[in-house]
Write a protein that holds these residues in place. Structure first.
Motif, PDB file in Angstrom:
ATOM      1  N   MET A   1      70.047  15.472  97.424  1.00  0.00           N
ATOM      2  CA  MET A   1      69.140  15.557  96.198  1.00  0.00           C
ATOM      3  C   MET A   1      67.815  15.737  96.462  1.00  0.00           C
ATOM      4  O   MET A   1      67.013  14.797  96.314  1.00  0.00           O
ATOM      5  CB  MET A   1      69.217  14.181  95.674  1.00  0.00           C
ATOM      6  CG  MET A   1      70.909  14.182  95.193  1.00  0.00           C
ATOM      7  SD  MET A   1      71.723  15.057  93.770  1.00  0.00           S
ATOM      8  CE  MET A   1      70.187  14.518  92.480  1.00  0.00           C
ATOM      9  N   GLY A   2      67.392  17.145  97.078  1.00  0.00           N
ATOM     10  CA  GLY A   2      65.970  17.023  97.187  1.00  0.00           C
ATOM     11  C   GLY A   2      65.265  16.386  98.214  1.00  0.00           C
ATOM     12  O   GLY A   2      66.080  15.939  99.461  1.00  0.00           O
TER      13      GLY A   2
ATOM     14  N   ASP B   1      64.836  20.062  88.236  1.00  0.00           N
ATOM     15  CA  ASP B   1      63.681  19.315  88.488  1.00  0.00           C
ATOM     16  C   ASP B   1      62.996  19.886  89.463  1.00  0.00           C
ATOM     17  O   ASP B   1      61.630  19.697  89.723  1.00  0.00           O
ATOM     18  CB  ASP B   1      64.329  17.948  89.033  1.00  0.00           C
ATOM     19  CG  ASP B   1      65.071  16.943  88.218  1.00  0.00           C
ATOM     20  OD1 ASP B   1      65.105  17.181  86.829  1.00  0.00           O
ATOM     21  OD2 ASP B   1      65.765  16.148  88.760  1.00  0.00           O
TER      22      ASP B   1
ATOM     23  N   THR C   1      64.686  13.154  98.055  1.00  0.00           N
ATOM     24  CA  THR C   1      64.900  11.623  97.705  1.00  0.00           C
ATOM     25  C   THR C   1      65.733  10.991  98.555  1.00  0.00           C
ATOM     26  O   THR C   1      65.892   9.625  98.902  1.00  0.00           O
ATOM     27  CB  THR C   1      65.553  11.526  96.437  1.00  0.00           C
ATOM     28  OG1 THR C   1      66.989  12.020  96.397  1.00  0.00           O
ATOM     29  CG2 THR C   1      64.800  12.179  95.273  1.00  0.00           C
TER      30      THR C   1
ATOM     31  N   TRP D   1      73.648  19.009  91.134  1.00  0.00           N
ATOM     32  CA  TRP D   1      73.238  20.085  91.996  1.00  0.00           C
ATOM     33  C   TRP D   1      72.172  20.606  90.759  1.00  0.00           C
ATOM     34  O   TRP D   1      70.964  21.257  91.192  1.00  0.00           O
ATOM     35  CB  TRP D   1      74.082  20.999  92.549  1.00  0.00           C
ATOM     36  CG  TRP D   1      73.341  22.332  93.038  1.00  0.00           C
ATOM     37  CD1 TRP D   1      73.055  22.418  94.356  1.00  0.00           C
ATOM     38  CD2 TRP D   1      73.272  23.454  92.456  1.00  0.00           C
ATOM     39  NE1 TRP D   1      72.291  23.853  94.527  1.00  0.00           N
ATOM     40  CE2 TRP D   1      72.563  24.420  93.449  1.00  0.00           C
ATOM     41  CE3 TRP D   1      73.446  24.093  91.160  1.00  0.00           C
ATOM     42  CZ2 TRP D   1      72.150  25.876  92.875  1.00  0.00           C
ATOM     43  CZ3 TRP D   1      73.245  25.164  90.812  1.00  0.00           C
ATOM     44  CH2 TRP D   1      72.653  26.167  91.769  1.00  0.00           C
TER      45      TRP D   1
ATOM     46  N   GLN E   1      70.902  19.615  88.073  1.00  0.00           N
ATOM     47  CA  GLN E   1      69.907  18.855  87.543  1.00  0.00           C
ATOM     48  C   GLN E   1      68.743  19.023  88.685  1.00  0.00           C
ATOM     49  O   GLN E   1      67.520  19.078  88.435  1.00  0.00           O
ATOM     50  CB  GLN E   1      70.369  17.390  87.269  1.00  0.00           C
ATOM     51  CG  GLN E   1      69.151  16.540  86.789  1.00  0.00           C
ATOM     52  CD  GLN E   1      68.617  17.182  85.524  1.00  0.00           C
ATOM     53  OE1 GLN E   1      69.376  17.412  84.255  1.00  0.00           O
ATOM     54  NE2 GLN E   1      67.338  17.393  85.428  1.00  0.00           N
ATOM     55  N   ARG E   2      68.946  19.058  90.065  1.00  0.00           N
ATOM     56  CA  ARG E   2      68.126  18.883  90.944  1.00  0.00           C
ATOM     57  C   ARG E   2      67.565  20.321  91.008  1.00  0.00           C
ATOM     58  O   ARG E   2      66.016  20.389  91.239  1.00  0.00           O
ATOM     59  CB  ARG E   2      68.866  18.699  92.228  1.00  0.00           C
ATOM     60  CG  ARG E   2      67.866  18.793  93.550  1.00  0.00           C
ATOM     61  CD  ARG E   2      68.618  19.257  94.785  1.00  0.00           C
ATOM     62  NE  ARG E   2      68.704  20.553  94.796  1.00  0.00           N
ATOM     63  CZ  ARG E   2      69.580  20.932  95.871  1.00  0.00           C
ATOM     64  NH1 ARG E   2      69.924  20.391  96.863  1.00  0.00           N
ATOM     65  NH2 ARG E   2      69.967  22.433  95.868  1.00  0.00           N
ATOM     66  N   GLU E   3      68.104  21.269  90.764  1.00  0.00           N
ATOM     67  CA  GLU E   3      67.533  22.852  90.497  1.00  0.00           C
ATOM     68  C   GLU E   3      66.412  22.838  89.276  1.00  0.00           C
ATOM     69  O   GLU E   3      65.408  23.304  89.318  1.00  0.00           O
ATOM     70  CB  GLU E   3      68.589  23.875  90.354  1.00  0.00           C
ATOM     71  CG  GLU E   3      69.484  23.975  91.779  1.00  0.00           C
ATOM     72  CD  GLU E   3      68.529  24.788  93.037  1.00  0.00           C
ATOM     73  OE1 GLU E   3      67.855  25.448  92.829  1.00  0.00           O
ATOM     74  OE2 GLU E   3      68.631  23.798  93.834  1.00  0.00           O
TER      75      GLU E   3
END
Length: 432
Positions: free
Chosen positions: A20-21, A394, A23, A388, A390-392
Motif C-alpha cells: 500500500m504505497g 491515490d 504506508t 490496489w 485505490q492505491r493507484e
C-alpha cells in the motif's frame, strides 16, 4: 520466426501481498490463478462480449444520426440545396423563397435555444455519423483479432502477439477520442425540439386591402400563375410548416431516446476500454515484458474484473435456460393431459425439451464446479484488487499535488471504471 510462449506463460499463480504505497500496510491475498495464456483468452472472451454490446448500441445511435442528418440537411439546405427549385422554373421562385425563409427562422431559433448555429449542428451530426460508422469498423476489426485467439488453443505466437499489442493499444486510444462526441450527441434532442418549436407564422405576408390590376395577355397569365403558387405557399403557413418540419416530427421520438442510449453506451465503452487495457497487459505479460509483481497484480485484476463477473453472468443465463426447459416440460404435461396436444406430438417435444434440459444442466454443473473456489476466495480477491486500484488513484492524486499540471491524469478514468467494475463484481458473488 515465432516462438511458443509455454515456458513464460504457464505456471503463474497469484499469491502473496499487495503493498500500500509508503504506508507500510499490506493487503493479504492468496488465490490460484490460471496460466497467463488462459488469462489472455478469458479476457478476450469478455472483451468480445463487450464489443458485441458496444456495436449493437452504437449501431442504434448511428441509425438515428443518419436519419437526423437527412432532416438537418433538409432544413439547413445542406444536400442539394441548389436544386431545390429544379423542375419548376420561375414558377417555383415563391416556393424557394418561402423555404429559405423557413430555414432562416429555424436557424435563428436553434441558435437562440442552443447557443450553436444550425449549420454547426448539421456539420456535427454529419461528422458524428461518420465517426460512428468508422468506429463500428474498428470494433469489427477488434473482434476479428479476438476470433484468431479463440480459435487457436495452442501456445501464443510471440510475433502475432506483439503486433496485436500495437493494434489493441491504438484501438484504445481511438476509443478514448471517439468518446468525446458522445456527450454532445446526447444533446441533439434540444436541436430537434428547437426546430419543431420554430414559429413559422412569421412567414405570413401582409394582408392586401384590394387586388391590384393584373396585366393582360401572356404576361397576365404568367403573373396569375405566380400568384397562385405564392398563395399556396406563403399564405398557407401550415403547408410550409409540414414541409419543413415533417422530417423532425418523424425522427423526434428516436432522438428522445439518445440521452439514455448514450449513457448506456458510454458505460459499456468505459468497460470496453478497461478490458482493452487488461488485454494489452496480459499479452505483454505473456511476452515477458512485465516484471513478476505486475504479473501477479494482473492476475488479481483479471480474476476480479473478468473471471468472476463472467462466471456469474454465465451461471445466471444457464440457470434461466434450465428453468425454461423445466417449465416447457411441465406445461407440455398439462396440455397433454387436457388433450390439446396429440400423444405422438407430445413425445417429439418431450424428447426435444429433455435433451435441451440435459445439455443445460450439464453446463450448469460444470459452471458451478468452476465457481466453487470463487465462492470462498472471490470476496478476498475483489477486496485486494480494490485496494490496489485505490492505491493507484491515490498515487495519481499525490503526484498531481506535488508535480502540478504536468501529470498525465488520463489513466484516472480507467481506474475509476475498474473500481466501479469491482463494485459490480462484489454484487455478483452471491450469484455464484
Amino acid at each position: 520466426m515465432s516462438t511458443p510462449l509455454v515456458d513464460r506463460a504457464q505456471g503463474a499463480t497469484l499469491g502473496g501481498t499487495v503493498g500500500m504505497g509508503g504506508t507500510g500496510q499490506t493487503v493479504e491475498w492468496s488465490s490460484a490463478v490460471a496460466p497467463i495464456e488462459e488469462q489472455v483468452r478469458a479476457t478476450f472472451a469478455t472483451l468480445d462480449a463487450s464489443a458485441v454490446r458496444v456495436a449493437e448500441q452504437a449501431t442504434r445511435i448511428s441509425d438515428t444520426l443518419e436519419v437526423l442528418d437527412e432532416a438537418l440537411s433538409h432544413v439547413a439546405g445542406g444536400n442539394g440545396g441548389h436544386q431545390e427549385g429544379a423542375g419548376f422554373g420561375m414558377v417555383s421562385l415563391p416556393i424557394v423563397a418561402a423555404l429559405r425563409a423557413a430555414r432562416a427562422l429555424a436557424g435563428q431559433y436553434v441558435k437562440q435555444q442552443t447557443g450553436t448555429s444550425l449549420t454547426s449542428w448539421t456539420q456535427f451530426v454529419e461528422s458524428s455519423s461518420t465517426m460512428f460508422d468508422d468506429y463500428l469498423v474498428e470494433v469489427a476489426a477488434i473482434r476479428a483479432t479476438i476470433e484468431q485467439y479463440r480459435n487457436n488453443q495452442g501456445p501464443l505466437d510471440a510475433d502475432r502477439a506483439a503486433v496485436d499489442i500495437g493494434r489493441l493499444t491504438e484501438a484504445r486510444w481511438r476509443t478514448e477520442a471517439w468518446k468525446v462526441v458522445l456527450g454532445r450527441v446526447a444533446k441533439l434532442g434540444q436541436v430537434v425540439e428547437a426546430v419543431l418549436a420554430t414559429d413559422l407564422g412569421a412567414l405570413d405576408g401582409p394582408e392586401r386591402d384590394a387586388p391590384s390590376p393584373e396585366p393582360q395577355g401572356l404576361a397576365g397569365t404568367f403573373q396569375r400563375r405566380l400568384k397562385e403558387v405564392q398563395s399556396r405557399t406563403l399564405d398557407r403557413t401550415g403547408d410550409m410548416r409540414e414541409w419543413v418540419l415533417r422530417p423532425f416530427v418523424e425522427v423526434r421520438d428516436r432522438v428522445k431516446e439518445l440521452p439514455g442510449q448514450v449513457d448506456r453506451l458510454a458505460h459499456e465503452v468505459s468497460l470496453f476500454e478497461l478490458l482493452l487495457e487488461l488485454e494489452v497487459a496480459a499479452l505483454r505479460a505473456a511476452l515477458g515484458q512485465v516484471d513478476p509483481e505486475e504479473v501477479r497484480v494482473l492476475g488479481l485484476r483479471v480474476c476480479a474484473g473478468v473471471v468472476i463477473p463472467d462466471l456469474a453472468h454465465r451461471l445466471t443465463a444457464t440457470r434461466a435456460e434450465v428453468a425454461t426447459h423445466e417449465g416447457w416440460l411441465a406445461r407440455l404435461d398439462e396440455v397433454g393431459r387436457s388433450g390439446q396436444v396429440a400423444p405422438e406430438v407430445a413425445a417429439v417435444l418431450r424428447t426435444r425439451y429433455q435433451d435441451g434440459l440435459a445439455g443445460a444442466h450439464a453446463r450448469l454443473v460444470d459452471l458451478q464446479e468452476r465457481a466453487e473456489p470463487w465462492r470462498r476466495s472471490g470476496p478476498e480477491t475483489i477486496r485486494a484488487c480494490s485496494a490496489w486500484v485505490q492505491r493507484e488513484i491515490d498515487v495519481l492524486s499525490a503526484r498531481q499535488a506535488v508535480e502540478g499540471g504536468e501529470v498525465d491524469l488520463s489513466r484516472r478514468a480507467l481506474l475509476l471504471r475498474e473500481r466501479e467494475r469491482l463494485v459490480e463484481a462484489t454484487s455478483l458473488i452471491s450469484l455464484l
